[in-house]
Design a protein around this motif. Structure first.
Motif, PDB file in Angstrom:
ATOM      1  N   ASP A   4       5.225   4.796   2.128  1.00  0.00           N
ATOM      2  CA  ASP A   4       5.743   6.168   2.404  1.00  0.00           C
ATOM      3  C   ASP A   4       6.142   6.127   3.754  1.00  0.00           C
ATOM      4  N   THR A  50       0.889  -1.252  -0.034  1.00  0.00           N
ATOM      5  CA  THR A  50      -0.023  -0.084   0.049  1.00  0.00           C
ATOM      6  C   THR A  50       0.889   1.305  -0.038  1.00  0.00           C
ATOM      7  N   GLU A  51       0.355   2.371  -0.539  1.00  0.00           N
ATOM      8  CA  GLU A  51       1.273   3.528  -0.676  1.00  0.00           C
ATOM      9  C   GLU A  51       1.362   3.990   0.869  1.00  0.00           C
TER      10      GLU A  51
END
Length: 610
Positions: free
Chosen positions: A128, A123-124
């Protein structure tokens, strides 16, 4: 715990309590510490986890471990926390507050190891978050999941090549217990590890006794095997279907064996509860489909049984490798029969893939059938699949009770002739049972219905028993000299190879099963010998130590093996240490555990039997 200033050997001794590395561990660890990428093939129980845990502790930052099984992360983290390692996990079982706390701990440098499910990592938000922290290394566990030809393919693994793109200077290690040369190349290519150094350990697990028996009443056979050889032991039973897992677990429970089912059709809560009991309680037998088992860290699984034929040697090796992780004797038991071959051939013929896919499945099944039908050492045949050569092992059924090889050419010609005449003269096809009745000259209602007593082949096989004929049919199917006609509901048909047998152009040597003997297996005898090796006083101390460990584990809410393995307690019972210094010299007692449990251990040793 921050150990970045310590050498890998110091970490091994102080944190994990072991004096020396095994096999390629040291070379792998040093390679990662220096920033290199690695692809590691090491058998289950060979110490793969240390190959990334120690570099994560030796390098600056947090090691990120990609693990496919959410349910097992908790136990892996619990084990590390007991050792004083700052570990945590991120997966879908956590609420947002807990996840945020873990993320904050990672970004502030308060974690040594972070376990993440692959779908969560991709997942982003998670990517991140990782960019905002300090990553020491990436470890991709169960890396064979990336292979679309593998037995445990996970589509989400295909996205893990992103790690090399976003973190090109962070070392990565991919680990698996099962991969042929072809699968290994696929892992390297799909994970962007084409320049990684490969470490391939021996696939041999000498403590496992491999046994394959002819299937008859399989549930009864399984029950007798467990009662005679592994009463009160922890084990895993693998089945092909959910229904079979349920009914087998119920059958074992009805005969006094603590058995639990596990398959994808159960609710998540039931699966988690059953897995927790298996990991934390002694003597529990898990009856499962292949949905269960990957990454199992439980060291004292004394047997793995298959009551249906595995689809591939890779799957079989992976599943049997869950037995005897502690190095103590264990058994891999498989019941295999004619119907298994018929069913597997039919499944391949009916599979939705293209011809290339079906041929690949057929090749995998042929290798598995070759292992079942060999008259030579099973371990030799198993390891040859992974391109490894050994001498006969002396710890498999074909070494301990060598089967006979007999010339089955005439028998094969008889049964192939029966199939040919039924089709050529009557336009009929039948299954195995009816063909055997024809050959043995057995008058049944079906024989009379079709007037099959008038066939020239009727009764020509009366010299062999029904069981012997089933063995002949099974081996003909295994060698593709008979085929399953799935459009005819499992009836049998000739193949291109049948012609040479009928013409007498080839000789067929078949396996004849040895007479059944009621005796304990070699693994059971070794296990009992290990118990006998303890003196009566040491045995009393050992049992007292196990009881003490069970109490501590219950209080901590972790499996008993997380506290200490049986092998460590056995050493303590034998050596009877009188001081913390003496206790600290025993394998498996690191600095953290010496501080946490040393006084309790010594007190237990001193008071045992008092």
């Amino acid at each position: 715990m921050s150990s970045s200033n310590n050498s890998p050997l110091d970490i091994l001794r102080q944190v994990f309590g072991y004096d020396s590395f095994r096999g390629d561990q040291q070379a792998i660890i040093e390679h990662l510490v220096q920033g290199g990428d690695a692809l590691v093939l090491m058998p289950t129980g060979g110490g793969k986890s240390l190959c990334y845990q120690i570099p994560a502790l030796a390098r600056k930052g947090c090691g990120v471990v990609v693990s496919p099984l959410i349910a097992l992360m908790q136990d892996q983290v619990d084990t590390l926390l007991e050792l004083g390692v700052r570990a945590a996990f991120l997966n879908s079982t956590q609420d947002w507050r807990t996840s945020r706390e873990v993320e904050q701990a990672f970004m502030s440098g308060q974690l040594d190891l972070l376990y993440v499910a692959p779908e969560r990592l991709l997942t982003e938000h998670c990517l991140d978050m990782l960019l905002r922290g300090d990553v020491a290394l990436f470890a991709i566990d169960e890396a064979h999941c990336v292979s679309q030809w593998g037995h445990d393919f996970r589509p989400e693994y295909l996205g893990l090549s992103i790690l090399s793109e976003r973190w090109p200077h962070v070392p990565r290690i991919a680990l698996t217990a099962t991969a042929t040369t072809v699968t290994r190349r696929e892992i390297a290519q799909r994970l962007g590890l084409t320049n990684a150094r490969h470490f391939v350990a021996s696939f041999d697990r000498p403590n496992i006794c491999y046994r394959i028996v002819e299937k008859s009443d399989v549930k009864r056979q399984l029950l007798q095997f467990i009662q005679a050889e592994h009463a009160n032991d922890c084990g895993i039973v693998y089945c092909l279907s959910r229904a079979r897992a349920e009914e087998t677990a119920e059958f074992l429970c009805g005969h006094g064996i603590e058995a639990l089912p596990y398959h994808a059709g159960l609710s998540a809560a039931t699966r988690a509860s059953n897995q927790s009991r298996f990991l934390r309680e002694d003597g529990v037998v898990m009856v499962a489909t292949i949905a269960f088992g990957m990454g199992i860290d439980k060291p004292d699984v004394r047997f793995v049984a298959h009551i249906d034929l595995p689809k591939s040697v890779e799957g079989y090796y992976q599943e049997t490798g869950r037995a005897g992780r502690d190095g103590e004797p264990a058994t891999a038991w498989l019941a295999y029969g004619l119907q298994d071959v018929v069913q597997q051939r039919r499944m391949i013929d009916e599979s939705p893939g293209d011809d290339i896919f079906r041929r690949r499945l057929g090749a995998q099944l042929d290798a598995m059938l070759g292992l079942c039908e060999t008259v030579g050492c099973r371990r030799q045949r198993l390891l040859a699949y992974f391109e490894q050569s050994i001498e006969p092992c002396g710890n498999c059924d074909t070494c301990l009770d060598p089967p006979e090889a007999w010339d089955g050419t005439v028998a094969a010609q008889k049964i192939l002739s029966a199939v040919y005449r039924l089709w050529r003269e009557r336009g009929q096809r039948f299954g195995a049972g009816h063909l055997i009745d024809i050959l043995r000259g057995k008058i049944t209602e079906r024989i009379k219905q079709y007037n099959h007593e008038s066939l020239t082949v009727f009764g020509i096989g009366a010299d062999l028993s029904e069981q012997a004929w089933r063995g002949v049919l099974r081996q003909l199917l295994a060698q593709s000299l008979l085929a399953v006609d799935h459009e005819g509901y499992g009836t049998l048909a000739l193949t291109e190879g049948s012609r040479a047998v009928l013409r007498g152009e080839t000789t067929l040597m078949f396996r004849r099963e040895p007479e059944k003997k009621t005796r304990a297996s070699r693994s059971t005898a070794r296990s009992k010998a290990a118990d006998v090796a303890l003196s009566p006083d040491a045995r009393q101390r050992f049992e007292a130590l196990r009881a003490w460990r069970a109490s501590v584990a219950k209080g901590h809410g972790v499996p008993a093996y997380v506290i200490f393995h049986d092998s460590t307690l056995r050493d303590v019972a034998q050596r009877c240490p009188q001081s913390l210094a003496e206790l600290g010299q025993i394998s498996g007692v690191g600095v953290r555990k010496l501080d946490a449990y040393g006084e309790g251990l010594l007190l237990c040793v001193q008071t045992a039997g008092v």
